[in-house]
Design an enzyme around this catalytic site. Structure first.
Site, PDB file in Angstrom:
ATOM      1  N   PRO A  70     124.002  46.954  -5.094  1.00 59.43           N
ATOM      2  CA  PRO A  70     124.803  47.432  -6.228  1.00 59.43           C
ATOM      3  C   PRO A  70     125.249  46.288  -7.148  1.00 59.43           C
ATOM      4  CG  PRO A  70     125.506  48.518  -4.208  1.00 59.43           C
ATOM      5  CD  PRO A  70     124.481  47.500  -3.813  1.00 59.43           C
ATOM      6  N   GLY A  83     121.111  42.865  -8.740  1.00 61.84           N
ATOM      7  CA  GLY A  83     119.821  43.417  -9.183  1.00 61.84           C
ATOM      8  C   GLY A  83     119.019  42.286  -9.796  1.00 61.84           C
ATOM      9  N   TRP A 117     118.516  51.361  -5.129  1.00 59.99           N
ATOM     10  CA  TRP A 117     117.319  51.473  -5.981  1.00 59.99           C
ATOM     11  C   TRP A 117     116.069  51.161  -5.168  1.00 59.99           C
ATOM     12  CZ3 TRP A 117     119.515  53.952  -9.544  1.00 59.99           C
ATOM     13  CH2 TRP A 117     120.738  53.551 -10.070  1.00 59.99           C
ATOM     14  N   ASP A 163     105.809  37.588  -7.449  1.00 61.08           N
ATOM     15  CA  ASP A 163     104.790  36.904  -8.270  1.00 61.08           C
ATOM     16  C   ASP A 163     103.419  37.587  -8.141  1.00 61.08           C
ATOM     17  OD1 ASP A 163     106.290  34.971  -9.489  1.00 61.08           O
ATOM     18  OD2 ASP A 163     105.621  33.313  -8.222  1.00 61.08           O
ATOM     19  N   ARG A 202     103.929  41.425  -9.847  1.00 64.69           N
ATOM     20  CA  ARG A 202     104.380  41.624 -11.234  1.00 64.69           C
ATOM     21  C   ARG A 202     103.225  41.867 -12.196  1.00 64.69           C
ATOM     22  NH1 ARG A 202     109.339  37.514 -11.297  1.00 64.69           N
ATOM     23  NH2 ARG A 202     110.919  39.069 -10.807  1.00 64.69           N
ATOM     24  N   GLN A 238      96.149  57.975 -43.909  1.00 62.27           N
ATOM     25  CA  GLN A 238      96.238  56.535 -43.644  1.00 62.27           C
ATOM     26  C   GLN A 238      97.442  56.180 -42.770  1.00 62.27           C
ATOM     27  OE1 GLN A 238      95.904  54.433 -47.375  1.00 62.27           O
ATOM     28  NE2 GLN A 238      93.680  54.589 -47.333  1.00 62.27           N
ATOM     29  N   GLU A 293     111.241  45.373 -10.805  1.00 59.60           N
ATOM     30  CA  GLU A 293     110.524  44.118 -10.477  1.00 59.60           C
ATOM     31  C   GLU A 293     110.787  43.030 -11.521  1.00 59.60           C
ATOM     32  OE1 GLU A 293     106.550  44.403  -8.767  1.00 59.60           O
ATOM     33  OE2 GLU A 293     106.998  46.488  -8.287  1.00 59.60           O
TER      34      GLU A 293
HETATM   35  N1  COS Z   1     108.051  31.174  -6.274  1.00 60.95           N
HETATM   36  C1  COS Z   1     108.496  30.297  -5.340  1.00 60.95           C
HETATM   37  N2  COS Z   1     109.772  29.840  -5.284  1.00 60.95           N
HETATM   38  C2  COS Z   1     110.622  30.285  -6.235  1.00 60.95           C
HETATM   39  C3  COS Z   1     110.217  31.182  -7.242  1.00 60.95           C
HETATM   40  C4  COS Z   1     108.873  31.625  -7.249  1.00 60.95           C
HETATM   41  N3  COS Z   1     108.421  32.483  -8.171  1.00 60.95           N
HETATM   42  N4  COS Z   1     111.280  31.455  -8.047  1.00 60.95           N
HETATM   43  C5  COS Z   1     112.307  30.741  -7.563  1.00 60.95           C
HETATM   44  N5  COS Z   1     111.904  30.037  -6.477  1.00 60.95           N
HETATM   45  C6  COS Z   1     112.701  29.107  -5.665  1.00 60.95           C
HETATM   46  C7  COS Z   1     113.194  27.954  -6.531  1.00 60.95           C
HETATM   47  O1  COS Z   1     112.226  26.916  -6.597  1.00 60.95           O
HETATM   48  C8  COS Z   1     114.441  27.515  -5.792  1.00 60.95           C
HETATM   49  O2  COS Z   1     114.083  26.722  -4.687  1.00 60.95           O
HETATM   50  P1  COS Z   1     114.906  25.378  -4.323  1.00 60.95           P
HETATM   51  O3  COS Z   1     116.290  25.856  -3.952  1.00 60.95           O
HETATM   52  O4  COS Z   1     114.147  24.794  -3.167  1.00 60.95           O
HETATM   53  O5  COS Z   1     114.898  24.524  -5.552  1.00 60.95           O
HETATM   54  C9  COS Z   1     114.996  28.833  -5.249  1.00 60.95           C
HETATM   55  O6  COS Z   1     113.882  29.752  -5.198  1.00 60.95           O
HETATM   56  C10 COS Z   1     116.065  29.422  -6.140  1.00 60.95           C
HETATM   57  O7  COS Z   1     115.508  29.603  -7.424  1.00 60.95           O
HETATM   58  P2  COS Z   1     116.384  29.695  -8.767  1.00 60.95           P
HETATM   59  O8  COS Z   1     117.413  28.625  -8.769  1.00 60.95           O
HETATM   60  O9  COS Z   1     115.435  29.773  -9.906  1.00 60.95           O
HETATM   61  O10 COS Z   1     117.127  31.121  -8.542  1.00 60.95           O
HETATM   62  P3  COS Z   1     118.046  31.951  -9.494  1.00 60.95           P
HETATM   63  O11 COS Z   1     119.130  32.511  -8.674  1.00 60.95           O
HETATM   64  O12 COS Z   1     118.397  31.162 -10.710  1.00 60.95           O
HETATM   65  O13 COS Z   1     117.131  33.228  -9.899  1.00 60.95           O
HETATM   66  C11 COS Z   1     115.521  34.590 -11.060  1.00 60.95           C
HETATM   67  C12 COS Z   1     115.939  33.200 -10.516  1.00 60.95           C
HETATM   68  C13 COS Z   1     116.428  35.116 -12.161  1.00 60.95           C
HETATM   69  C14 COS Z   1     114.143  34.322 -11.616  1.00 60.95           C
HETATM   70  C15 COS Z   1     115.475  35.605  -9.892  1.00 60.95           C
HETATM   71  O14 COS Z   1     116.776  35.951  -9.461  1.00 60.95           O
HETATM   72  C16 COS Z   1     114.741  36.876 -10.210  1.00 60.95           C
HETATM   73  O15 COS Z   1     113.509  36.916 -10.264  1.00 60.95           O
HETATM   74  N6  COS Z   1     115.489  37.976 -10.437  1.00 60.95           N
HETATM   75  C17 COS Z   1     114.925  39.284 -10.607  1.00 60.95           C
HETATM   76  C18 COS Z   1     114.809  39.918  -9.284  1.00 60.95           C
HETATM   77  C19 COS Z   1     114.042  41.183  -9.328  1.00 60.95           C
HETATM   78  O16 COS Z   1     112.886  41.190  -9.704  1.00 60.95           O
HETATM   79  N7  COS Z   1     114.706  42.256  -8.911  1.00 60.95           N
HETATM   80  C20 COS Z   1     114.088  43.506  -8.789  1.00 60.95           C
HETATM   81  C21 COS Z   1     113.940  43.801  -7.328  1.00 60.95           C
HETATM   82  S1  COS Z   1     112.437  44.457  -6.882  1.00 60.95           S
HETATM   83  S2  COS Z   1     112.308  46.171  -7.721  1.00 60.95           S
END
Ligand code: COS
Length: 403
Positions: free
Chosen positions: A137, A140, A165, A247, A250, A286, A370
């Site tokens: 909650p 996200g 969700w 990754d 997506r 058009q 995602e």
């Molecule tokens: N692949 C590998 N490692 C990753 C990564 C990736 N794509 N993205 C982040 N990391 C790693 C970082 O390298 C970092 O590692 P270190 O602590 O060793 O340096 C760690 O994870 C934390 O990363 P970061 O500081 O970038 O985290 P944030 O909290 O700033 O969040 C985002 C980054 C916003 C990109 C992330 O929270 C995100 O993707 N949010 C969306 C989540 C989502 O998709 N939710 C829907 C759920 S599924 S329906």
């Protein structure tokens, strides 16, 4: 499916073209008459998972793993072609396929041989339904803020907290759950677990109704005890496991959006040449031609970004930025393409039971789940700046204000 000229692009191998041709025939036979809004969405999804499994398509959603974990043998281009085609015919079929992949992805990438053997074959045949439980909650987009707790007591983990969700919530046979285990602050203190449906202390707290109905729920854990063997990957590695799983999948969200957009374009073309008004057909005006031109260009642009990201992933490259670009552009432009198709269908376009009306509801969540569009922007900008700073550090960068 209408336009398939993109199969000639150099991104694809001959086996991708063969796959697409076989799937197209199968989808026409099995999905073309599938109801747009089934009355019992749970049972429709269960049936679709079995159907997709029996036909062999789910095998593409489940990958092997290269030594060391984190590298997938999933054929991303195949997954994208499948999602694009399924989405063209049935949003729910695409959903059923995609969630088998996302729900089992972390096991494919990071599971032990025993875990992979226990879960993946059943996911690939459609005998077991998978789910991915990250969101909460209050966590996200900011996934690292999750609070669900996984406390180690003796040789068991005890889970307490809420996830929401969660797609396939209520019908899944197992859930990959991310919980805070405290090895470090924020993202560094999260671990992944596999929770079987029916584990004591785990329950479906609430079913959620959304505009394009599919199984969705809030999960609750109350002193839910898991043996250490249900931990997925190393303690504290859960956030990276979640990010690496996202990754992989997506890019395939972009492909699903592409399938919806292609369907909307075909519906619009059909309408344009059949709808008579002012002594002509819609296509003669058009204003209609401008709409169609924009729609077709948006579809092609999204396809290029999507299959570039999929191809790069299949070359073994990290595609964090490219997948985010593909997802953002494909989902946002599909929304516009579908909206334009509705405009051409007029009153019928907003009538329940019409394909374009269903597409309008189907596409909306893809701009959120995602990783919302705003998160993709954040990811793209971060990667861009990181690459620029690396080039600066290597002296491999023209600094415009110095010349
Ligand atoms: N692949 C590998 N490692 C990753 C990564 C990736 N794509 N993205 C982040 N990391 C790693 C970082 O390298 C970092 O590692 P270190 O602590 O060793 O340096 C760690 O994870 C934390 O990363 P970061 O500081 O970038 O985290 P944030 O909290 O700033 O969040 C985002 C980054 C916003 C990109 C992330 O929270 C995100 O993707 N949010 C969306 C989540 C989502 O998709 N939710 C829907 C759920 S599924 S329906």
């Amino acid at each position: 499916m209408g336009e398939a000229a993109h199969l000639d692009w150099p991104f694809f191998e001959p086996h991708h073209r063969d796959l697409k041709q076989r799937l197209e025939g199968w989808a026409r036979n099995h999905l073309a008459t599938h109801p747009l809004d089934p009355v019992d969405v749970d049972s429709a999804c269960r049936q679709l998972v079995r159907l997709l499994g029996k036909a062999g398509w789910l095998r593409y959603a489940v990958g092997g793993r290269e030594e060391g974990g984190g590298s997938s043998s999933i054929d991303t281009r195949a997954v994208c072609l499948i999602r694009e085609t399924l989405a063209y015919y049935s949003g729910l079929a695409d959903f059923s396929f995609a969630l088998q992949g996302l729900g089992s992805g972390a096991i494919s990438l990071f599971g032990t041989p025993e875990q992979r053997q226990r879960y993946l074959p059943r996911v690939a045949t459609g005998e077991a339904i998978a789910a991915f439980a990250l969101s909460e909650p209050d966590a996200g987009s900011d996934a690292a803020a999750l609070r669900c707790e996984g406390r180690l007591e003796g040789d068991e983990y005890v889970l307490n907290g809420v996830k929401t969700w969660i797609s396939n919530g209520g019908i899944a046979d197992f859930y990959v759950v991310f919980a805070r285990t405290g090895e470090g602050e924020g993202a560094r203190g999260i671990t992944a677990f596999i929770v079987d449906a029916g584990t004591p202390g785990f329950e479906i707290a609430e079913r959620l109704e959304v505009m394009a109905p599919h199984p969705l729920a809030t999960l609750r854990f109350r002193d839910c005890r898991l043996p250490q063997g249900q931990r997925l990957g190393a303690p504290g590695q859960g956030f990276k496991i979640a990010m690496q799983t996202l990754d992989v999948f997506r890019t395939s969200v972009a492909a699903a959006a592409l399938g919806f957009a292609r369907r909307a374009l075909d519906e619009a073309l059909h309408r344009a040449v059949n709808r008579r008004m002012f002594g002509a057909v819609l296509a003669d005006f058009q204003l209609t031609q401008a709409k169609l031109a924009n729609m077709a260009t948006q579809v092609e642009g999204a396809a290029l970004l999507t299959y570039r990201a999929a191809w790069l992933k299949d070359q073994g490259r990290r595609v964090t930025k490219e997948a985010a670009m593909a997802k953002m552009v494909a989902t946002e432009s599909a929304q516009q393409v579908i909206d334009a198709a509705i405009q051409m269908w007029g009153g019928l376009g907003v009538t329940r039971g019409q394909r374009v009306e269903a597409l309008y509801r189907e596409i909306r969540p893809l701009r959120i789940y995602e990783g919302a569009t705003e998160i993709q922007q954040l990811i793209i900008a971060r990667e861009l700046l990181r690459e620029y700073r690396e080039r600066l550090a290597e002296g491999d960068c023209h600094e415009p204000n110095r010349s």
